[in-house]
Design a protein around this motif. Sequence first.
Motif, short mmCIF file in Angstrom:
data_model
loop_
_atom_site.label_atom_id
_atom_site.label_comp_id
_atom_site.label_asym_id
_atom_site.label_seq_id
_atom_site.Cartn_x
_atom_site.Cartn_y
_atom_site.Cartn_z
N PRO A 100 0.82 -1.22 0.00
CA PRO A 100 0.00 0.00 0.00
C PRO A 100 0.85 1.28 0.00
O PRO A 100 0.57 2.21 -0.75
N MET A 101 1.90 1.29 0.81
CA MET A 101 2.78 2.46 0.84
C MET A 101 3.54 2.62 -0.48
O MET A 101 3.69 3.73 -1.00
N VAL A 102 3.99 1.51 -1.03
CA VAL A 102 4.69 1.55 -2.31
C VAL A 102 3.75 2.07 -3.40
O VAL A 102 4.17 2.85 -4.27
N ALA A 103 2.50 1.69 -3.36
CA ALA A 103 1.53 2.17 -4.35
C ALA A 103 1.36 3.69 -4.28
O ALA A 103 1.30 4.36 -5.31
N VAL A 104 1.33 4.23 -3.08
CA VAL A 104 1.22 5.69 -2.91
C VAL A 104 2.46 6.38 -3.45
O VAL A 104 2.37 7.37 -4.19
N ILE A 105 3.62 5.85 -3.12
CA ILE A 105 4.88 6.44 -3.59
C ILE A 105 4.96 6.37 -5.11
O ILE A 105 5.37 7.33 -5.77
N TRP A 106 4.56 5.24 -5.69
CA TRP A 106 4.55 5.10 -7.14
C TRP A 106 3.57 6.05 -7.79
O TRP A 106 3.83 6.60 -8.87
N ALA A 107 2.43 6.26 -7.15
CA ALA A 107 1.44 7.21 -7.70
C ALA A 107 2.04 8.61 -7.79
O ALA A 107 1.85 9.31 -8.79
N ILE A 108 2.78 9.00 -6.77
CA ILE A 108 3.42 10.33 -6.78
C ILE A 108 4.47 10.38 -7.89
O ILE A 108 4.53 11.35 -8.65
N LEU A 109 5.29 9.34 -7.98
CA LEU A 109 6.33 9.31 -9.02
C LEU A 109 5.71 9.36 -10.41
O LEU A 109 6.17 10.12 -11.28
N LEU A 110 4.66 8.59 -10.64
CA LEU A 110 4.01 8.61 -11.95
C LEU A 110 3.36 9.95 -12.25
O LEU A 110 3.35 10.39 -13.41
N TRP A 111 2.84 10.61 -11.22
CA TRP A 111 2.28 11.95 -11.41
C TRP A 111 3.38 12.92 -11.82
O TRP A 111 3.21 13.74 -12.72
N ILE A 112 4.55 12.82 -11.18
CA ILE A 112 5.68 13.68 -11.54
C ILE A 112 6.07 13.43 -13.00
O ILE A 112 6.29 14.37 -13.77
N ILE A 113 6.15 12.16 -13.38
CA ILE A 113 6.50 11.83 -14.77
C ILE A 113 5.44 12.37 -15.73
O ILE A 113 5.77 12.96 -16.76
N PHE A 114 4.17 12.18 -15.39
CA PHE A 114 3.09 12.66 -16.25
C PHE A 114 3.12 14.18 -16.42
O PHE A 114 2.95 14.69 -17.52
N GLU A 115 3.35 14.90 -15.34
CA GLU A 115 3.38 16.36 -15.40
C GLU A 115 4.58 16.89 -16.19
O GLU A 115 4.58 18.04 -16.61
N ASN A 116 5.59 16.06 -16.37
CA ASN A 116 6.81 16.50 -17.07
C ASN A 116 7.04 15.74 -18.37
O ASN A 116 8.15 15.76 -18.90
N TRP A 117 6.02 15.11 -18.92
CA TRP A 117 6.20 14.22 -20.06
C TRP A 117 6.83 14.92 -21.27
O TRP A 117 7.58 14.31 -22.02
N LYS A 118 6.57 16.21 -21.45
CA LYS A 118 7.15 16.92 -22.60
C LYS A 118 8.66 17.01 -22.49
O LYS A 118 9.36 17.04 -23.51
N LYS A 119 9.18 17.04 -21.27
CA LYS A 119 10.64 17.11 -21.09
C LYS A 119 11.32 15.80 -21.46
O LYS A 119 12.53 15.78 -21.70
N TYR A 120 10.58 14.70 -21.50
CA TYR A 120 11.16 13.41 -21.83
C TYR A 120 11.15 13.12 -23.32
O TYR A 120 11.84 12.20 -23.77
N LEU A 121 10.39 13.87 -24.08
CA LEU A 121 10.26 13.59 -25.52
C LEU A 121 11.59 13.59 -26.26
O LEU A 121 11.81 12.72 -27.12
N PRO A 122 12.52 14.51 -25.99
CA PRO A 122 13.81 14.45 -26.70
C PRO A 122 14.58 13.15 -26.46
O PRO A 122 15.36 12.73 -27.30
N MET A 123 14.34 12.50 -25.31
CA MET A 123 15.06 11.26 -25.03
C MET A 123 14.55 10.11 -25.88
O MET A 123 15.28 9.14 -26.12
N ILE A 124 13.30 10.18 -26.35
CA ILE A 124 12.74 9.06 -27.10
C ILE A 124 12.59 9.34 -28.59
O ILE A 124 12.07 8.51 -29.32
N ARG A 125 13.00 10.49 -29.02
CA ARG A 125 12.93 10.81 -30.45
C ARG A 125 14.08 10.22 -31.20
O ARG A 125 15.12 9.97 -30.79
#
Length: 125
Positions: A100-125
């Motif tokens: 349960p605690m890991v799920a909460v921590i992962w939710a925060i991490l995934l939210w951070i990734i989602f909010e910054n997804w445009k910054k990751y685009l150059p890495m996958i182009r």
Amino acid sequence: MKKIIFNILSVLFGLLLLNAGLAKFFHYMPEPKDLPPALIADNAAFKEISWLMPLVGIAEILGGILIIIPKTRALGAVVIFPVMVGVALTNITVAPGGLPMVAVIWAILLWIIFENWKKYLPMIR
């Protein structure tokens, strides 16, 4: 309001990582007495590899600091992602009580990734 909650959760997540990393070097957090035997065995194996825990600690400290700072939050998520995969796999395989605690921590991490997804685009182009 969403941005305020996001920033508060990001800072708390960063502080959690910073604390976990510092604890690997200064050993100020006692090990719980009720750990599953398989987790105790895993921890002992990790300690046998002398460079592994310091490496994880450095990644946690660096990732935590980067996540606390809004401008570097996307980089912090990339730094901490492999550590969080290990945390998730450990909890799935040997210590499901922590999921349960890991799920909460992962939710925060995934939210951070989602909010910054445009910054990751150059890495996958």
